[in-house]
Design a protein around this motif. Structure first.
Motif, short mmCIF file in Angstrom:
data_model
loop_
_atom_site.label_atom_id
_atom_site.label_comp_id
_atom_site.label_asym_id
_atom_site.label_seq_id
_atom_site.Cartn_x
_atom_site.Cartn_y
_atom_site.Cartn_z
N ARG A 30 29.80 42.64 38.40
CA ARG A 30 31.14 42.44 39.00
C ARG A 30 31.57 43.95 39.47
NH1 ARG A 30 34.03 39.05 35.43
NH2 ARG A 30 35.50 39.37 36.96
N TYR A 31 30.08 44.02 40.41
CA TYR A 31 30.60 45.47 41.17
C TYR A 31 31.72 45.61 42.35
CZ TYR A 31 29.41 48.92 44.27
OH TYR A 31 29.71 49.98 45.45
N GLY A 32 31.61 44.07 43.05
CA GLY A 32 32.64 43.22 43.86
C GLY A 32 33.60 43.92 43.60
N GLU A 33 33.90 43.11 42.42
CA GLU A 33 36.10 43.27 42.08
C GLU A 33 36.30 43.90 41.86
OE1 GLU A 33 35.87 39.42 39.34
OE2 GLU A 33 33.91 38.37 40.51
N LEU A 34 35.12 45.07 40.51
CA LEU A 34 36.00 46.25 40.07
C LEU A 34 35.80 47.04 41.95
CD1 LEU A 34 33.18 46.50 37.59
CD2 LEU A 34 35.46 46.57 37.58
N SER A 35 35.31 47.70 42.54
CA SER A 35 35.41 47.85 43.55
C SER A 35 36.68 47.99 44.69
CB SER A 35 34.21 48.15 44.58
OG SER A 35 33.28 47.98 44.51
N GLU A 36 36.87 46.62 44.45
CA GLU A 36 38.26 46.27 45.21
C GLU A 36 39.57 46.54 44.44
OE1 GLU A 36 41.99 44.30 45.43
OE2 GLU A 36 40.75 43.64 44.36
N LEU A 37 39.91 46.31 42.84
CA LEU A 37 40.63 46.93 42.27
C LEU A 37 40.37 48.22 42.04
CD1 LEU A 37 42.29 45.37 39.63
CD2 LEU A 37 39.78 45.98 37.77
N LEU A 38 39.44 49.53 41.97
CA LEU A 38 39.82 50.54 41.92
C LEU A 38 40.61 50.54 43.44
CD1 LEU A 38 36.33 50.82 40.50
CD2 LEU A 38 38.05 52.11 39.67
N LEU A 39 39.96 49.95 44.31
CA LEU A 39 40.62 50.49 45.71
C LEU A 39 42.54 50.54 45.87
CD1 LEU A 39 40.18 52.07 48.16
CD2 LEU A 39 39.30 49.20 49.13
#
Length: 260
Positions: free
Chosen positions: A98-107
């Motif tokens: 889930r790297y892409g989704e979590l990166s977007e969420l953190l941003l």
């Protein structure tokens, strides 16, 4: 021998290993550290894999760790209380999937914090009188109940009492919603989002959470001071923060997948 897993507190954007000290949940003094993948890390500590106790001390420990992490990191995504992974590799695999989704969420939630606001009416007797003034049908029904004599029909009387109680509850809910809307409007330029939670007593008309940017705490304080002065003769407000954004992210880890 009981096997340990990795208890998960939150997710942060971090490239290096972090050490937050021996403050882990469970009272054993377990070290809280990170397990990462490509710049995203989970904050974890050792915890027995098959023995988890749900109690107030554990919930407080979970929150305290997240608060400690928030002091050092801008983006902190809390994970639901009670989440334990079997191995570090399982955590890395989850982060990978889930790297892409979590990166977007953190941003998206970078530098965001939560403030909680509760409001209570001073005098519930006065509030009930206000309900009667604005809902004459309730006043009429109460008068009818009070005028009923013994022998007039106990079943009917109890039915009227129950019905009146439901009408009063419905009227109070409308008052709570109107009060929340009025308060939320004061924060429309300060808060990015707001949420009304369940109240826990008849005199509590508000139990709300507001999502704001770090750095706007003084602005939030100022609005709360104005609000308190405006309603000082009618109600009392209390607020706490900055807190982790539990009301705006509900991150659960289930076997083989994430759910938001």
């Amino acid at each position: 021998m009981e096997r340990d897993g990795k208890y998960i507190y939150c997710i942060i954007g971090a490239d290096c290993e972090c050490d937050f000290g021996p403050i882990g949940i469970g009272g054993r003094g377990d070290l809280v550290s990170t397990i990462g993948f490509e710049g995203i890390s989970m904050v974890v500590s050792d915890h027995p894999l098959n023995r988890f106790v749900v109690d107030p001390d554990g919930i407080l420990a979970h929150q305290r760790v997240i608060e400690a992490v928030m002091k050092e990191h801008e983006s902190v995504i809390p994970v639901r209380f009670g989440t334990v992974a079997a191995t570090p590799d399982e955590i890395r695999n989850l982060l990978d999937r889930r790297y892409g989704e979590l990166s977007e969420l953190l941003l998206r939630l970078r530098n965001k914090v939560e403030f909680n606001v509760t409001g209570r009416w001073h005098d519930m007797a006065a509030i009930y009188k206000e309900v009667e003034r604005t809902h004459p049908e309730i006043k009429e029904q109460r008068a009818r109940i009070e005028s009923m004599r013994d022998g007039d029909g106990e079943a009917l009387k109890q039915s009227l009492i129950l019905d009146t109680g439901h009408q009063i509850e419905a009227a109070l809910e409308v008052m709570k919603e109107e009060k929340f809307d009025a308060v939320a409007s004061l924060f429309r330029k300060t808060a990015m989002a707001s949420k009304m939670n369940r109240t826990t007593s008849p005199d509590m008309f508000m139990n709300a959470a507001f999502l704001i940017d770090r750095g706007r705490e003084v602005e939030f304080d100022g609005i709360m001071e104005i609000l308190g002065q405006k309603d000082a003769d009618r109600c009392d407000y209390r607020y706490s923060g900055p807190l982790a954004i539990f009301n705006f992210v509900d991150l659960r880890i289930l076997p083989e997948k994430w759910e938001l």
